[in-house]
Design a protein around this motif. Structure first.
Motif, short mmCIF file in Angstrom:
data_model
loop_
_atom_site.label_atom_id
_atom_site.label_comp_id
_atom_site.label_asym_id
_atom_site.label_seq_id
_atom_site.Cartn_x
_atom_site.Cartn_y
_atom_site.Cartn_z
N LYS A 1 0.84 -1.19 0.00
CA LYS A 1 0.00 0.00 0.00
C LYS A 1 0.88 1.25 0.00
O LYS A 1 1.90 1.29 0.66
N VAL A 2 0.42 2.24 -0.76
CA VAL A 2 1.19 3.47 -0.93
C VAL A 2 0.28 4.67 -0.69
O VAL A 2 -0.87 4.68 -1.16
N ALA A 3 0.78 5.65 0.03
CA ALA A 3 0.01 6.87 0.24
C ALA A 3 -0.05 7.66 -1.05
O ALA A 3 0.94 7.77 -1.77
N ALA A 4 -1.23 8.20 -1.36
CA ALA A 4 -1.37 8.95 -2.60
C ALA A 4 -2.50 9.96 -2.48
O ALA A 4 -3.49 9.74 -1.77
N ALA B 1 -6.41 -0.06 -6.35
CA ALA B 1 -5.07 0.37 -6.72
C ALA B 1 -4.12 0.33 -5.53
O ALA B 1 -2.94 0.68 -5.65
N ARG B 2 -4.61 -0.09 -4.36
CA ARG B 2 -3.85 -0.21 -3.13
C ARG B 2 -3.17 1.12 -2.75
O ARG B 2 -1.96 1.22 -2.60
N LEU C 1 2.03 10.23 -5.60
CA LEU C 1 2.35 9.12 -4.72
C LEU C 1 3.62 9.41 -3.93
O LEU C 1 4.56 10.04 -4.43
N ASP C 2 3.64 8.91 -2.72
CA ASP C 2 4.85 8.97 -1.89
C ASP C 2 5.45 7.57 -1.88
O ASP C 2 5.00 6.67 -1.16
N THR C 3 6.45 7.35 -2.74
CA THR C 3 7.07 6.02 -2.85
C THR C 3 8.37 5.93 -2.07
O THR C 3 9.11 4.95 -2.18
N SER C 4 8.65 6.96 -1.26
CA SER C 4 9.91 6.94 -0.52
C SER C 4 9.94 5.76 0.43
O SER C 4 8.98 5.48 1.15
#
Length: 892
Positions: free
Chosen positions: A766-769, A790-791, A818-821
């Motif tokens: 899961k990713v914050a977006a 889209a999780r 998206l924050d993929t860090s």
């Protein structure tokens, strides 16, 4: 049908096995259907009739892949019509298969050193009946394994008393009408079987033989002589002329003269005939009227003698030469050697490839042979069969097969119906002591002292009566009144001319009789309204299946390994009117995946409380609910249209993609989100889910009956899907707005998923977006579904985007931040991308090499070149995408 509640559907889901196990389910389920009488037709029913007679398989046969295709398509048609409210008769039966069956029993006798002559006709026929009762009909239990919904109570056999009565009746009527006669004509003769055989039992193949050029007439060049070429030297013993073209200047002076025959010593005439091709060989051909079909016609035109030079076993006989008693092939060598010794062989060509007819039953080369046989005069019957199609009384599918039909029936030769066998319908002709000839009907007796003709009828004669003899003709029966003419004949295009033509001819002959008997005002009644011709089954590479290639498929092995549903779906999915279909292991595996998907999706829906019922008002439904219901109506209309036009493959494809792509991949996932909402919304979703699953199972049932029955009974608690109603049109206008919004949501979710993959994110991570512009795109009500599928999680305090994706939609554009860090292993992602880049570059080099090869481009078909160009474009795009991603990672 009983209503289901969420609780009891969940309980029924628990009662289903963890995995679909066809071996444990199919056989007992089929027997329950039979015992319940679902397949038994009622001629007194007020329902509209729908009828098919099963093309009768040979009593000696087993279910081969062609049978499996035929039966699957017929079962699909009849199951659907039964669900649509028709009174359905699918009438089964078997053919006595004269030659095949007699051969089987003769081989058994030969093990003990016996022949049929050791027993005599009556006892031998009894032995064949004994074999039929003990060993014949294995195909019946195989049909049960496939799931054939036939009316077993009306099972027929072409030698049953009723069918035998029909054979005698029509023979006498046609004999009295002058349509059956006895004459000496050329036939396909099997020296091994010692009988005439039909055209369909002769298979032509190229063989390596010899072409011998012989000198007829004087050996003195100054005296009359001609050179002829032949591949069958032995037949020269029956030569009664040499033929040349009437305009050939080389032979003008010889026409009408006679030539010395090198073996018999007789003088034979030189005749002029337009059949001779002056450009082929020497322009002169030997004429053997009793052993060549073309020579026979020339012999008739010129009144030539027609001596038969071989006996029934293919041995030279009655020629008065030293070759009498030799086998035909032995004589071929001996005659050639004698002619060579005399200097009459002027040229030899070996090997010489030419087409030779072989007996399908024994594999031997057939012998064209002049023989006294019984014949049907077909001219008027064939004309009526042709007119039935021309007038639209019978419709052939596909229409592209009509020219072949007309070419055949408009040029049909009289049909040889007698066979020199003991097993079969005895020809009802009796001969008196003074040469009297009478035809005896089924209720008549021959006078004392009369002797019956020893021959039996061609098997195709009795099977040609199949559509009406099986329903009781010549009597007026309830079955004939209700179910004749039959609705459709389903068969391969390869027997269009043989079996179909014969049924059409016989049907035209008895049509007025049947119509009057059952009170249909004397209207002509063809045996079937539609003729659906499917193609032949080829292997997965498009090659013809054969024992020599070892590429055949045993349908029973597939049923044992995968289940009947898999076999049926693999076959039906490839069946289109008139087109061959390729089937192999990949098709079985794809079908198995689909059957597994249906079972798992159905069970999942049940576990979530899916239940069919009264749908809430459209306004109370979500976009996803309205969209899937509209999609269901779309596929229903498409399936109905396809099956009405016998486009089985098209119907299967539509159901496959609807169920897998739209119902499973999208609606089931969207439904899970809706289940988490308020009780009213969740309950509405369960009803929609159950309604769509119910209709899907009913539409799939005719092709895959077993898995759909299991799921449908669990879903509805109903008696059986076999007698459930077929889905009908709803009459509701589709919601185009909901369709657009769901399409946009699907596109948005798909693009986010692709972007996540490109970013190297794990599928379930899961990713914050932030979703910017969702309301402007009219997708505000779908945010929860987008995030779930889209999780994506909602942004928390301090959210900072590290990647951005813009997705243009039908209305506006949604920006996904998206924050993929901290979510990507950069080194691992670089290694993965570098590996993918190498593969794309390899593909690019390979395609460019082919497209840069002028020799290849000059010879390759256009579609092949286009495919390689498409591969190059795809490889280029993939390499560019990966390179861009690697560049992006290098800055991190």
């Amino acid at each position: 049908m009983t209503s289901a509640t969420p609780d009891n559907t969940r309980n029924r889901a628990d009662a289903l096995p963890k995995n679909w196990n066809p071996g444990a389910v199919e056989a007992p389920m089929y027997e329950r259907w039979v015992a319940a009488g679902y397949f038994t037709a009622d001629p007194s029913s007020a329902k509209p009739p729908y009828s098919i007679v099963l093309p009768p398989p040979n009593v000696t046969g087993n279910l081969h892949i062609g049978h499996a295709l035929d039966h699957t398509l017929m079962d699909t048609l009849t199951r659907r019509k039964r669900m649509q409210g028709y009174e359905v008769l699918w009438l089964p039966g078997m053919d006595h298969a004269g030659i095949s069956t007699q051969t089987v029993v003769e081989k058994q006798l030969a093990v003990d050193g016996k022949t049929k002559e050791d027993f005599g006709r009556e006892l031998f026929v009894q032995k064949v009946w004994d074999w039929k009762r003990e060993s014949g009909g294995a195909i019946q239990w195989q049909m049960r394994a496939l799931g054939d919904g036939v009316d077993w109570s009306r099972d027929r056999f072409t030698l049953d008393a009723g069918l035998s009565r029909a054979v005698q009746t029509i023979f006498k009527r046609m004999f009295d009408a002058g349509l059956i006669y006895r004459a000496e004509r050329l036939v396909n003769w099997s020296p091994v079987l010692r009988t005439a055989i039909s055209d369909i039992e002769v298979k032509y193949s190229d063989v390596e033989g010899e072409l011998i050029s012989l000198r007829y007439g004087s050996l003195d060049d100054a005296e009359p002589h001609v050179i002829v070429a032949t591949t069958r030297v032995e037949t020269m013993l029956g030569d009664t002329a040499v033929a040349v073209h009437p305009q050939d200047p080389r032979y003008q002076a010889l026409i009408g003269a006679t030539l010395y025959h090198p073996i018999t010593g007789k003088q034979i005439p030189i005749v002029a005939d337009d059949y001779v091709d002056p450009e082929f060989g020497s322009g002169a051909v030997k004429i053997t009227p009793a052993h060549d079909p073309n020579d026979f016609e020339i012999g008739l035109r010129h009144g030539l003698p027609m001596p038969t030079i071989m006996d029934e076993r293919g041995r030279i006989a009655d020629t008065g030469t030293e070759f009498d008693g030799m086998d035909r092939f032995e004589a071929r060598v001996a005659i050639r050697e004698r002619l060579a010794a005399e200097g009459r062989v002027v040229a030899e060509k070996r090997p010489y490839l030419h087409s030779v007819g072989h007996s399908e039953r024994t594999g031997e080369p057939i012998e064209p042979r002049l023989s006294m046989q019984w014949w049907v005069k077909v001219e008027s019957l064939a004309e009526a069969a042709g007119d039935a199609v021309r007038n639209g009384d019978t419709v052939i599918h596909p229409a592209s097969s009509e020219p072949r039909w007309f070419d055949w029936v408009d040029n049909m030769h009289d049909w040889c119906i007698s066979r020199q066998l003991w097993w079969g319908h005895r020809i009802p002709i009796w001969y008196g002591p003074e040469g009297e000839v009478i035809c005896v009907g089924p209720d008549e007796q021959a006078p004392e002292g009369y002797v019956q003709d020893p021959d039996v009828l061609d098997t195709w004669f009795s099977s040609g009566l199949w559509p009406f003899s099986t329903m009781g003709w010549p009597d007026a029966t309830p079955e004939l009144e209700k179910f004749y003419p039959t609705s459709v004949l389903v068969t391969g295009y390869d027997i269009l001319f043989f079996w179909v033509a014969r049924m059409m001819m016989f049907g035209t002959f008895v049509s007025r009789d049947i119509a009057l008997n059952v009170g249909k005002d004397g209207d002509y009644q063809m045996p079937f309204r539609d003729v659906f011709l499917h193609g032949l089954i080829r292997d997965q590479f498009g090659k013809k299946m054969s024992k020599s290639r070892g590429n055949g498929i045993d349908p029973l092995e597939w049923i044992e390994q995968y289940g009947a549903d898999v076999l049926r779906f693999a076959l039906a999915r490839g069946a289109q009117p008139g087109s061959d279909l390729s089937v192999g292991e990949p098709h079985a595996l794809a079908a198995r995946s689909f059957i597994t998907k249906v079972f798992n999706a159905g069970k999942l829906a049940l576990m979530n409380g899916a239940r069919p019922g009264d749908l809430p008002a459209r306004a109370a439904l979500t976009d996803a609910d309205r969209w899937i219901l509209d999609k269901l109506e779309e596929v229903r209309a498409e399936v109905d249209s396809a099956l009405d036009g016998y486009e089985f493959g098209k119907a299967c494809e539509a159901l496959y993609h609807f169920f897998w792509d739209e119902f499973c991949d999208w609606y089931l996932e969207l439904a899970k989100v809706q289940f988490a909402e308020d009780d009213a919304r969740a309950e509405a979703t369960r009803v929609v889910l159950g309604t769509v699953l119910d209709a899907s199972l009913r539409m799939l049932h005719p092709v895959i009956p077993f898995v759909t029955e299991s799921l449908w009974q669990a879903l509805t608690g109903g008696e059986s899907i076999v007698v459930a109603p077929w889905p009908t049109a709803t009459g509701i206008e589709p919601d185009t707005g909901a369709a657009r919004r769901i399409s946009d949501a699907q596109r948005l979710i798909t693009e986010i998923r692709r972007f996540r993959s490109d970013q190297g994110l794990a599928e379930k991570q899961k990713v914050a977006a932030a979703l910017v512009g969702l309301d402007a795109a009219e997708l505000g009500g779908h945010e929860e579904s987008v995030r779930s599928l889209a999780r994506l999680t909602a942004p928390a305090d301090g959210f900072a985007a590290t990647a951005t994706l813009e997705v243009p939609l039908g209305v506006g554009t949604v920006t996904v931040e998206l924050d993929t860090s901290g979510t990507v292993d950069l080194d691992a992602e670089r290694r993965r991308l570098e590996k993918d880049l190498a593969a794309a570059q390899k593909e690019l080099v390979g395609t460019e090499a082919k497209l840069g090869n002028e020799a290849f481009l000059a010879k390759a078909p256009e579609q092949v070149v286009d495919k390689i160009k498409s591969r190059r474009a795809a490889a280029t795009a993939e390499a560019d995408r990966i390179t861009a991603r690697l560049t992006e990672l290098s800055g991190k």
